[in-house]
Each structure stands twice: as C-alpha cells, then as structure tokens.
Design an enzyme around this catalytic site. Structure first.
Site, short mmCIF file in Angstrom:
data_model
loop_
_atom_site.label_atom_id
_atom_site.label_comp_id
_atom_site.label_asym_id
_atom_site.label_seq_id
_atom_site.Cartn_x
_atom_site.Cartn_y
_atom_site.Cartn_z
N ASP A 52 -21.37 -31.02 15.61
CA ASP A 52 -20.72 -31.67 16.81
C ASP A 52 -19.28 -30.98 16.68
OD1 ASP A 52 -19.06 -32.74 18.71
OD2 ASP A 52 -19.80 -34.82 18.39
N LYS A 63 -11.55 -29.19 25.26
CA LYS A 63 -10.93 -29.44 24.17
C LYS A 63 -10.23 -28.11 23.73
CE LYS A 63 -12.59 -33.84 22.51
NZ LYS A 63 -14.03 -34.15 22.87
N ARG A 71 -13.95 -30.97 31.81
CA ARG A 71 -14.23 -32.02 31.11
C ARG A 71 -15.99 -32.27 31.12
NH1 ARG A 71 -12.14 -36.24 29.12
NH2 ARG A 71 -10.06 -34.95 29.57
N1 DSN Z 1 -12.11 -38.75 22.56
C1 DSN Z 1 -12.21 -37.67 22.12
C2 DSN Z 1 -11.10 -37.45 21.19
O1 DSN Z 1 -9.98 -37.61 21.57
O2 DSN Z 1 -11.01 -36.95 20.01
C3 DSN Z 1 -13.34 -37.42 21.24
O3 DSN Z 1 -14.51 -37.81 22.16
#
Ligand code: DSN
Length: 415
Positions: A198, A227, A233
């Site tokens: 992951d 990210k 998203r």
């Molecule tokens: N919520 C995410 C994070 O902030 O790392 C992981 O899913």
C-alpha cells in the site's frame, strides 16, 4: 468561479470561500494532503459526474459511455505506464475500499493477513480491530524496533514463518523512512503468500524515482491518488495479470457500484502530470524540504521518531516539550499551521490525545517552497510549541505565515 454556488446557496459558497482562504494563507503540513492543479480541479468539477457506467470500459451495464470509456482507458493506460504495472483498476473510490477489495478478491473471510501495526505507523485497513479488515480477517502485525524506530524486518519474517499469513502487506501512513518492499516480497515468496504494498503515502516519491519501487515484483499494489501523487481524492489497484480478474470482480460488482467517472478523468489528468520531467523535480524537492525541516526541528530540540526522515513526513514525539499532540495541533492551528496529532511508536497515551504530531512537505512543495522556507516553518513550529497558550505568539506567527504565503500564491483563478 463560485458565481453559481453564490446564487443558489450562499451558505455553502461561504464555506467554499473560507476553505480557499484557509488553504491560501495557511501552511498545510498534513503529509497526506496536497494541492491539485487547476486541470485536475476542472476535470473533477465536470459533467462526468452525471454519468452511470457500472462495469469496465467497453463492457458497461449502461448506454452512453463512449466518452467515459475514452477517459477510463486513458486513466488505466497511464497508471500502468507510470508505475510499470501489468494491470490497473482505477475505479476504487478511495484507499480504504481499494484495500478491502484486494482482501475480498484474493482471500476468504477469516484468512490470516500480516500488516503493520497502526500504532507503529500502519493504517486502519491494515488490520486494526475497529476496522472491517481487523474484524473480517485474522490479522497478525509487525512493527518497528523500539530503539531505532525502523521496521524490524527480522521480526516481520519470524511472525510470517510462525503465522503463515496468506497475504503480506507492506506500506504505512506514519513511517518516516524508506520501505524495503523487496524484503517483504521475499518473505511472501518463502511462505507462498501474496505480496501486497500500500504505497498511498509515497506513490509520488516512487514515480519520481526518489524511493525504490515495489514494481515489478510485488503481486498487488494499492495507492490513493491524492497524496504525494497530487491527484484527485481516489485510489487505484495495480496487480500482476494473474490477479486481474479477481481484483476487478472484487471492485465491481463485489464492493462498489457506479464508478465516479469525473474523479477517474481527473486521475488520468494527474497521471499525465506525474509523467512530466517536472514531477521528478517535485518529488526530489519534497524530500529535500522534509530533510531541511527535520534539521531545523532537531536544532530546536525536538525529538523526531527515527531521528529524522528520508521521505515526505516527520513524526515528532512531544513528550520532552511537555505538550500533548492534541494541544500542539490546536495551538498550531491558531497560528494557521495545519498538522495532525498522531500516536508515536510505543505511545503511552491514547489516539485521541497522543504524544505526537505528524507533519509533511508535499503541499508546501507544490506551492514552490524550498529549504529556506522550511527553516522558517520549523522556527515557527518551535515558537508556537514553546509558547503554547500565548495568544500574542499565535498572532505574531499567523501574520508571518500569511506574509510568506502571499509570496507563494495558490488558486488565484478560483475567485
Ligand atoms: N488518512 C490518511 C492519512 O492521513 O495518512 C491515511 O488514509
């Protein structure tokens, strides 16, 4: 940009304006957040939100999918090329459903899986007892060494040999060091388990060649797209061809209904952006910035988990400062510096009021900030934590933060 929302719904327009202002004039340090490009934002806010398209490209349960197929085909092909994957499913709504889809597609309920302990940096879907993963499967967990705070690969192998999990999962959400995906895959091979990574947090570092990739050897790889990858998203599952049918069936019809076509189009745009040479420079700068920020924090007497970072994030144990993670998060918020409270390995406190905070550099790097700005940011974090509850310090830092943000404009065209 907001003129239609202003006309129809002034209350929501006010919340949207407030959020744009917050993002523009604050320092976003949550390591799992980023700022998408105007092109990604445009695809997200497009008419593709109107469509139903259960199924996969050219095999749908609804008519009218010519252009949806075009976009999803591009998203799939780009994901495969970007990561070097044999197969990609771009439909998962987000990281949690992506992980659950892998488990349900490849395993039976109750099977043993090995993942990283959430308290040591893992994720809820890596087997936490409050999560579906921990309830439906027999998770066994590895963690970090109590002294080095680095993954204990020997312990991981010993647990694997003893428990014989059917799937071994690597990847983390609060681990500041590079992960040796090959070590996990080797152990999986040794016990004939499926290897899964992951890479949600570090996908951008992998495609930017800053961290070693879990491809091509890892059997299944999941990632969110929002990210370090700097997309919308959502998530993607990539796997070796021999797992493709089971994964696709698990996503639809197993777990999800109609794909979010507007998001998938935006994923395709983000993948194209991530293929550009400038993205590699971006990924390098994320890590350079994190290292510079860590150096400043160390100089200010902060206790960093593992002593520093080699990725995009820093985990700070605030015990030596006499401030809890909850208090620090709230104080930094007052100064318009956004971070999240976080458990540290072997934490004696609770997840709602833990000993640490987690910070990261992907969003500030997108704004164009570099090492010199990280030094300022580290200084402001120290000033706030060292003067917690002092409103005049909050105000002073807030003004300085705003002045810095004005030099790195964000979303000026979204007015
Ligand atoms: N919520 C995410 C994070 O902030 O790392 C992981 O899913």
């Amino acid at each position: 940009m907001l003129k239609y929302v202003e006309q129809v719904d002034p209350e929501i327009a006010a919340s949207l304006r407030g959020e744009i202002e917050r993002q523009r004039f604050g320092l976003e340090l949550i390591p799992s957040e980023n700022f998408v490009s105007p092109a990604v934002l445009q695809a997200l806010g497009s008419v593709m939100t109107n469509k139903y398209s259960e199924g996969y490209p050219h095999k749908r349960y609804y008519g009218g999918n010519k252009y949806i197929d075009m976009a999803e085909d591009l998203a799939i092909e780009r994901a495969k090329k970007l990561f070097g994957a044999e197969h990609a499913n771009v439909q998962p709504y987000s990281g949690s459903p992506a992980n659950i889809a892998v488990y349900t597609g490849l395993l039976e309920l109750g099977d043993t899986i090995m993942g990283m302990n959430l308290a040591h940096g893992g994720h809820l879907t890596h087997g936490h007892p409050v999560n579906f993963s921990g309830k439906a499967y027999n998770f066994v967990q590895y963690g970090v060494d109590s002294k080095t705070h680095r993954i204990d690969y020997d312990q991981m192998r010993q647990i694997a040999l003893k428990e014989r999990p059917k799937l071994i999962l690597s990847g983390a959400t609060a681990y500041p060091r590079e992960i040796d995906f090959h070590a996990f895959h080797e152990v999986a091979q040794e016990i004939e388990a499926v290897s899964m990574a992951d890479i949600a947090h570090i996908a951008g570092l992998i495609v930017g060649d800053v961290h070693r990739s879990p491809f091509p050897f890892t059997d299944v790889v999941t990632t969110t797209t929002h990210k370090t990858l700097r997309g919308p998203r959502g998530a993607v599952i990539m796997c070796k061809e021999r797992f493709a049918k089971d994964i696709d069936r698990a996503v639809f019809p197993g777990l999800q209904g109609g794909p979010h076509d507007h998001v998938n189009a935006a994923k395709a745009v983000a993948f194209k952006e991530a293929m550009q040479p400038s993205f590699k420079e971006y990924a390098v700068q994320i890590v350079n910035n994190a290292v510079a920020l860590a150096e400043e924090l160390l100089a200010q007497g902060f206790d960093l988990i593992s002593g520093g970072t080699d990725n995009h994030l820093i985990l700070i144990d605030l015990t030596n400062k006499g401030v809890t993670g909850k208090k620090a998060e709230a104080a930094l918020d007052e100064a318009h510096i956004t971070c999240n409270k976080n458990m540290v390995p072997f934490d004696k406190r609770t997840p709602f009021n833990p000993s640490g905070i987690r910070i990261g550099t992907p969003a500030l790097t997108t704004r164009g900030m570099k090492e010199a700005e990280m030094k300022l940011v580290g200084g402001w974090i120290a000033e706030v934590i060292h003067n917690v509850d002092d409103e005049t310090v909050y105000q002073k830092v807030r003004d300085e933060v705003r002045a810095l943000c004005e030099q790195f404009p964000l979303y000026m065209e979204q007015e």
